[in-house]
Design a protein around this motif. Structure first.
Motif, PDB file in Angstrom:
ATOM      1  N   ALA A 156       0.808  -1.218   0.000  1.00 46.96           N
ATOM      2  CA  ALA A 156       0.000   0.000   0.000  1.00 46.96           C
ATOM      3  C   ALA A 156       0.844   1.272   0.000  1.00 46.96           C
ATOM      4  CB  ALA A 156      -0.936   0.002   1.203  1.00 46.96           C
ATOM      5  N   THR A 157       2.022   1.223   0.626  1.00 44.53           N
ATOM      6  CA  THR A 157       2.786   2.443   0.845  1.00 44.53           C
ATOM      7  C   THR A 157       4.202   2.421   0.293  1.00 44.53           C
ATOM      8  OG1 THR A 157       3.724   1.745   2.968  1.00 44.53           O
ATOM      9  CG2 THR A 157       1.517   2.736   3.005  1.00 44.53           C
ATOM     10  N   GLY A 158       4.716   1.232  -0.003  1.00 44.31           N
ATOM     11  CA  GLY A 158       6.111   1.112  -0.407  1.00 44.31           C
ATOM     12  C   GLY A 158       7.078   1.139   0.758  1.00 44.31           C
ATOM     13  N   ILE A 159       6.546   1.163   1.988  1.00 45.78           N
ATOM     14  CA  ILE A 159       7.374   1.234   3.193  1.00 45.78           C
ATOM     15  C   ILE A 159       7.574  -0.161   3.767  1.00 45.78           C
ATOM     16  CG2 ILE A 159       7.493   2.113   5.558  1.00 45.78           C
ATOM     17  CD1 ILE A 159       5.865   4.530   4.625  1.00 45.78           C
ATOM     18  N   SER A 160       8.800  -0.489   4.094  1.00 45.72           N
ATOM     19  CA  SER A 160       9.109  -1.775   4.711  1.00 45.72           C
ATOM     20  C   SER A 160       8.871  -1.673   6.214  1.00 45.72           C
ATOM     21  CB  SER A 160      10.572  -2.143   4.443  1.00 45.72           C
ATOM     22  OG  SER A 160      10.930  -3.327   5.126  1.00 45.72           O
ATOM     23  N   ALA A 161       8.036  -2.565   6.738  1.00 47.28           N
ATOM     24  CA  ALA A 161       7.703  -2.557   8.155  1.00 47.28           C
ATOM     25  C   ALA A 161       8.499  -3.642   8.865  1.00 47.28           C
ATOM     26  CB  ALA A 161       6.197  -2.788   8.344  1.00 47.28           C
ATOM     27  N   PRO A 162       9.516  -3.273   9.649  1.00 49.70           N
ATOM     28  CA  PRO A 162      10.317  -4.282  10.352  1.00 49.70           C
ATOM     29  C   PRO A 162       9.454  -5.106  11.305  1.00 49.70           C
ATOM     30  CG  PRO A 162      11.365  -2.118  10.445  1.00 49.70           C
ATOM     31  CD  PRO A 162       9.976  -1.915   9.930  1.00 49.70           C
TER      32      PRO A 162
END
Length: 232
Positions: free
Chosen positions: A181-187
Motif C-alpha cells: 500500500a505504501t512502499g514502506i518496509s515494516a520491520p
C-alpha cells in the motif's frame, strides 16, 4: 497461576496467497458500507472529548478490549490523549481500573470509526493494534485487518503503527500489505513484554510460553489511500 493459552491452529504455512489481490482491491474499490449510526454518534462524542484535551497528540488504541491497554498507554504517555475503541459493550463495561484524565473508552464499530477518522482528518501520532482476532482459517483472510476493505484507512491515518500478535503469519501478512500500500518496509520480529504486558491476552500468551511477534512502522498521513465515492 494463569491458565495456559492454546496456540494458533491453522492450515496456513505462510502468508496467504490471495493477500496481494485483496489489498489491491481495497486500494482501488470504493467500499460502500453505510456508517452505523451508533458509531457516528460515538465518533462525535470522541471528537468533543478531544477538544477538551487541548494540544495533546492523539494515540489510538484499536480493539482495546476491556481497556487495560488504553489505561496503560495513557499512563505511559501522559502528554498525549488516548482513545480506546472496541465494539463490545460487555468488554468495555468490565473493571479495567480507573482511567486517567487523558484516556477515553469508546464503543464503536472500528471499520466505521476508522473511516470517520480519515474523513475528519485525524492524524494519530501512535496507533496500536494489539492482538486482534487472527481469524486463522485460510478462508477467513478477508476478516483479518490486512485483508479487509478498511485496511487503507488504517494505514492512511499515518503515525507510528504497532501491531502485535501471537501468530507470526499475521504480522508477516500485515507487513506485506503495508509495503504493497505504501512502499514502506515494516520491520517485524519477536517481542517480549517483560513484566509489563499491555493487555490481558499479552500476559496470557506470554505466561503460556508462546512466542509473540510485532511490527512497528512510521507511516505518512495518506488519506487518499482510502478510495472515496464521487457521488453527491
Amino acid at each position: 497461576m494463569h491458565q495456559a493459552s492454546r496456540s494458533i491452529s491453522t492450515s496456513q504455512a505462510g502468508p496467504h496467497e490471495d493477500l496481494n489481490r485483496r489489498v489491491s482491491r481495497s486500494l482501488s474499490h470504493v467500499w460502500r458500507k453505510p456508517i452505523a449510526e451508533h458509531t457516528r454518534e460515538a465518533f462525535q462524542q470522541a471528537e468533543r472529548w478531544r477538544e477538551t484535551q487541548g494540544s495533546r497528540g492523539l494515540i489510538l488504541d484499536a480493539c482495546c478490549g476491556v481497556g487495560m491497554s488504553t489505561r496503560k498507554l495513557a499512563e505511559r504517555f501522559p502528554e498525549h490523549c488516548v482513545i480506546g475503541v472496541d465494539r463490545s459493550a460487555d468488554r468495555l463495561s468490565r473493571d479495567h481500573g480507573a482511567l486517567p484524565d487523558n484516556a477515553l473508552l469508546v464503543r464503536a464499530d472500528l471499520v466505521d470509526f476508522w473511516r470517520l477518522a480519515i474523513a475528519a482528518e485525524w492524524q494519530p501520532e501512535r496507533h496500536y493494534l494489539l492482538y486482534p482476532n487472527p481469524y486463522p482459517k485460510s478462508v477467513q483472510l478477508k476478516m483479518r485487518w490486512q485483508g479487509h476493505p478498511v485496511f487503507p484507512a488504517i494505514v492512511g491515518l499515518g503515525g507510528r503503527l504497532e501491531v502485535r500478535s501471537n501468530w507470526r503469519i499475521y504480522i508477516e501478512e500485515f507487513a506485506i500489505a503495508i509495503a504493497q500500500a505504501t512502499g514502506i518496509s515494516a520491520p517485524l520480529g519477536p517481542f517480549d513484554p517483560d513484566d509489563d504486558p499491555l493487555t490481558h491476552f499479552e500476559r496470557k500468551y506470554h505466561d503460556s510460553g508462546q512466542p509473540l511477534w510485532h511490527l512497528v512502522v512510521d507511516l505518512d498521513y495518506r488519506p487518499g489511500l482510502m478510495p472515496q465515492s464521487t457521488e453527491g
